[in-house]
Write a protein that holds these residues in place. Structure first.
Motif, PDB file in Angstrom:
ATOM      1  N   GLU A   1       2.579  -5.927  -1.439  1.00 33.45           N
ATOM      2  CA  GLU A   1       1.872  -6.542  -2.566  1.00 33.45           C
ATOM      3  C   GLU A   1       2.239  -8.012  -2.760  1.00 33.45           C
ATOM      4  O   GLU A   1       1.628  -8.707  -3.575  1.00 33.45           O
ATOM      5  CB  GLU A   1       2.154  -5.773  -3.861  1.00 33.45           C
TER       6      GLU A   1
ATOM      7  N   CYS B   1      -6.154  -7.771   0.585  1.00 36.72           N
ATOM      8  CA  CYS B   1      -5.768  -6.376   0.796  1.00 36.72           C
ATOM      9  C   CYS B   1      -6.575  -5.752   1.934  1.00 36.72           C
ATOM     10  O   CYS B   1      -6.040  -5.033   2.776  1.00 36.72           O
ATOM     11  CB  CYS B   1      -5.976  -5.605  -0.501  1.00 36.72           C
ATOM     12  N   THR B   2      -7.868  -6.060   1.981  1.00 33.88           N
ATOM     13  CA  THR B   2      -8.742  -5.486   3.015  1.00 33.88           C
ATOM     14  C   THR B   2      -8.306  -5.930   4.404  1.00 33.88           C
ATOM     15  O   THR B   2      -8.153  -5.110   5.323  1.00 33.88           O
ATOM     16  CB  THR B   2     -10.198  -5.915   2.772  1.00 33.88           C
TER      17      THR B   2
ATOM     18  N   ILE C   1      -0.563  -3.616  -6.250  1.00 35.26           N
ATOM     19  CA  ILE C   1      -1.716  -3.834  -5.369  1.00 35.26           C
ATOM     20  C   ILE C   1      -2.995  -3.631  -6.167  1.00 35.26           C
ATOM     21  O   ILE C   1      -3.948  -4.404  -6.070  1.00 35.26           O
ATOM     22  CB  ILE C   1      -1.682  -2.875  -4.165  1.00 35.26           C
ATOM     23  N   LYS C   2      -3.020  -2.611  -7.004  1.00 41.03           N
ATOM     24  CA  LYS C   2      -4.189  -2.358  -7.837  1.00 41.03           C
ATOM     25  C   LYS C   2      -4.395  -3.489  -8.831  1.00 41.03           C
ATOM     26  O   LYS C   2      -5.512  -3.932  -9.072  1.00 41.03           O
ATOM     27  CB  LYS C   2      -4.013  -1.034  -8.587  1.00 41.03           C
TER      28      LYS C   2
ATOM     29  N   SER D   1      -5.996  -6.502  -7.149  1.00 42.48           N
ATOM     30  CA  SER D   1      -7.252  -6.259  -6.449  1.00 42.48           C
ATOM     31  C   SER D   1      -8.436  -6.556  -7.364  1.00 42.48           C
ATOM     32  O   SER D   1      -8.435  -6.210  -8.539  1.00 42.48           O
ATOM     33  CB  SER D   1      -7.318  -4.805  -5.975  1.00 42.48           C
TER      34      SER D   1
ATOM     35  N   GLU E   1     -10.500  -2.140  -7.846  1.00 42.81           N
ATOM     36  CA  GLU E   1      -9.547  -1.072  -7.551  1.00 42.81           C
ATOM     37  C   GLU E   1     -10.166  -0.008  -6.656  1.00 42.81           C
ATOM     38  O   GLU E   1      -9.500   0.565  -5.808  1.00 42.81           O
ATOM     39  CB  GLU E   1      -9.054  -0.441  -8.858  1.00 42.81           C
TER      40      GLU E   1
ATOM     41  N   TYR F   1      -9.814  -0.809  -3.016  1.00 42.32           N
ATOM     42  CA  TYR F   1      -8.487  -0.514  -2.481  1.00 42.32           C
ATOM     43  C   TYR F   1      -8.351   0.970  -2.179  1.00 42.32           C
ATOM     44  O   TYR F   1      -7.805   1.364  -1.146  1.00 42.32           O
ATOM     45  CB  TYR F   1      -7.398  -0.950  -3.472  1.00 42.32           C
TER      46      TYR F   1
ATOM     47  N   LYS G   1      -7.502   2.456   1.387  1.00 41.61           N
ATOM     48  CA  LYS G   1      -6.296   3.257   1.529  1.00 41.61           C
ATOM     49  C   LYS G   1      -6.619   4.635   2.105  1.00 41.61           C
ATOM     50  O   LYS G   1      -5.868   5.166   2.938  1.00 41.61           O
ATOM     51  CB  LYS G   1      -5.619   3.405   0.154  1.00 41.61           C
TER      52      LYS G   1
END
Length: 634
Positions: free
Chosen positions: A143, A149-150, A176-177, A180, A183, A186, A190
């Protein structure tokens, strides 16, 4: 669930479908578990390549970092098997020679490109096996990277799915959420990339015990930590009944009233729930707290505090809250700080009676003031020793005192207030308590405010005339609190504020010192008085100056005028010196010097007369400058 076994089971899988994520709060010990417990337990079976993503801002840099760490791990086999490492080195040299032959001739000579083995990283292949051992990739601080993130999870998936690496991700999934934009995106990513998420909750008892036993500190202090080990575990683990805290809030605040009041209470309740959900469990912050408190402990012991347990617990609560960024500082009557959020997070353990403002400033602002802390601890001890109603009312905030004690002792307190027998800090506490009485709808006896103001002036006069210092480092009333006080209360405080703000005490002390030294020892006066602050040259100082000059020998007379002008030569340009009164005194000094000079001439003391005349000329120059400045202003 045995986390070590879960991690081992994942590493045993060949060609895993996805990565394994170990998720937990920042500072809860995830990385510590991986590096000090898990990896050592399977180091003979697997090779671990650990990569911190902290601050990495591109996929290219990430891939280079992975290869770099892979090669570093390979080099560790040098002590075990030099032949195997030489194969890696030979491969690097072959790649280097191939690239070098194709470079322009001037680049080959200068070596400006591909100048070391680390420059070859991009050309080095890595595999999921290293000398017959399976390689496990560990990505930490997911994080904290600056890559989206992608893209990041896509890159990690390439190592896992396409290159066959067993991959462990260490992260705080909630963060991380939080960062983002979506969410749901993510969660979708994930689902495709992360095979399983293992929540990490440390063994807080073990953490606290190890932190205490491994800490390098004094024997007595370690004994204090051991004595309070269970309560320290409670602080770190956050083992509080939050439902009870919420219900207590509702019972206290939800009352029949307007819809607006109820909506406000509901909003505050929601804020309280959010705060409790953020209660920190950061092991690093906890270790900082118990390590820093040793300095506090040593100070408390030095000041003769017998039991430091409550101080330790309150300090740790404050440090944990501050490190988590949850500290809400509020100026409160009688204190520089008040910490409602700390009290809400640690209702059974935090007590602001055991956090003096000097310790708070050190925690929050990094400033340790030895003198201020000593005075505040002495004030605490004074409160502890208070026994009679009068002593209690002189030291405690009114809400902390029983009604019976107030009824019994307040009239005696007023006698001391009128007589000028309270310290200035005690007078300020008296003003606060008058304000508290209205807040709590408690009727106090009638107060003669003119006598209160006269009592404050008596105390100020005592401070000026004695050698006692004003302990003005403790209490104050901010201008933003003026609305809570009556005109009488505020006017009384302004007498104290003006005394402190205008440095009256310092000026008066320096005037007394000037008179004392110039009358007793000129050499000391010349040395000590030049750098002092003055707000005027008074008639009393003039009398001492003319007497000192008359009694001085010619050697001292020769230096006297230069030293004097060094202090007062620029008085007309100093905003803190009262010009008119100083000018009057300087003119009197000039006139007195003229009389002295005539006496010297009549007695044939021409050298002394010459020194005196020189002094008069310098004085006239100073006075003339003041007169010119006054004329310009007019």
């Amino acid at each position: 669930m045995n986390l070590i076994e879960e991690l081992k089971n994942y590493c045993d899988i060949n060609n895993p479908v996805g990565a394994l994520m170990l998720s937990g709060e920042w500072g809860c010990g995830k990385t510590y578990l991986i590096k000090t417990k898990f990896i050592p337990s399977v180091k003979d079976t697997y090779v671990f390549v650990c990569i911190s993503l902290f601050g990495i801002d591109s996929l290219d840099k990430l891939r280079v970092e992975v290869k770099k760490k892979w090669l570093e791990k390979a080099s560790e086999f040098d002590s075990l098997n030099g032949t195997k490492v030489s194969r890696v080195a030979d491969s690097c040299r072959r790649i280097f020679d191939t690239i070098k032959d194709r470079l322009p001739e001037n680049w080959q000579k200068k070596g400006e490109v591909v100048s070391s083995i680390m420059d070859l990283i991009n050309f080095m292949p890595i595999s999921n096996r290293m000398f017959e051992k399976k390689v496990i990739l560990v990505f930490d601080d997911l994080e904290r990277t600056n890559i989206s993130c992608t893209d990041l999870l896509g890159c990690i998936n390439d190592y896992c799915e396409n290159q066959g690496f067993n991959t462990i991700i260490v992260a705080n999934e909630e963060k991380i959420k939080d960062r983002s934009d979506n969410e749901l995106s993510y969660r979708e990513i994930k689902e495709k990339i992360v095979q399983r998420v293992i929540p990490f909750v440390p063994d807080y008892e073990e953490v606290v015990s190890n932190s205490i036993e491994l800490m390098s500190c004094g024997i007595e202090y370690k004994g204090l930590l051991r004595k309070n080990e269970k309560l320290l575990v409670k602080i770190l683990s956050g083992d509080f009944n939050d439902n009870a805290i919420i219900e207590q809030y509702k019972a206290k605040n939800y009352k029949l009233g307007s819809n607006k009041e109820r909506e406000e209470c509901q909003k505050e309740e929601e804020e309280l729930r959010k705060l409790l959900a953020q209660r920190p469990h950061n092991i690093r912050s906890f270790k900082c707290a118990i390590q820093d408190f040793e300095r506090v402990y040593n100070k408390l012991v030095k000041e003769d505090i017998q039991d430091c347990s409550n101080w330790l617990l309150s300090f740790t609560c404050l440090m944990m809250t501050n490190k988590a960024g949850l500290l809400q500082e509020i100026t409160r009557y009688g204190h520089l700080f008040w910490y409602p959020n700390v009290e809400k997070l640690y209702p059974e353990l935090f007590d602001d009676n055991f956090i003096v403002d000097g310790f708070s400033k050190w925690v929050i602002q990094g400033e340790w003031n030895e003198d201020v802390i000593s005075k505040e601890i002495q004030l605490f001890l004074k409160k502890e020793k208070a026994a009679t109603p009068l002593e209690i009312l002189r030291t405690y905030n009114l809400p902390e005192v029983d009604e019976e004690i107030i009824d019994e002792g307040f009239k005696d307190l007023l006698i001391e207030v009128y007589a000028g027998n309270l310290s200035l800090d005690e007078y300020i506490l008296f003003l606060y308590n008058c304000c508290y009485s209205r807040m709590y709808d408690f009727d106090l006896p009638t107060i003669d405010w003119e006598k209160v103001r006269e009592g404050i002036r008596k105390q100020i006069k005592y401070l000026v005339e004695s050698d006692e210092k004003d302990s003005h480092s403790h209490r104050m009333i901010g201008d933003d609190s003026k609305e809570h006080f009556t005109e009488d209360e505020w006017s009384a405080y302004q007498i104290i504020k003006e005394f402190r703000d205008n440095n009256v005490w310092i000026y008066e002390k320096n005037q007394k010192l000037y008179i004392a030294l110039i009358s007793s020892d000129l050499n000391v006066a010349f040395r000590e008085l030049s750098n002092k602050r003055y707000n005027k040259f008074s008639l009393e100082m003039e009398a001492a100056t003319i007497n000192a000059f008359k009694n001085a020998d010619n050697m001292d007379k020769n230096h006297f005028s230069g030293w004097f002008v060094g202090i007062w030569g620029q008085y007309s340009n100093s905003p803190e010196i009262e010009g008119q009164g100083t000018t009057v005194s300087l003119k009197k000094l000039r006139d007195d010097l003229n009389s002295v000079m005539q006496e010297y001439k009549e007695k044939g003391k021409n050298i002394a007369a010459g020194h005196t005349q020189n002094f008069i000329k310098k004085l006239e120059a100073i006075i003339k400058t003041e007169s010119e400045d006054t004329t310009v202003e007019q």
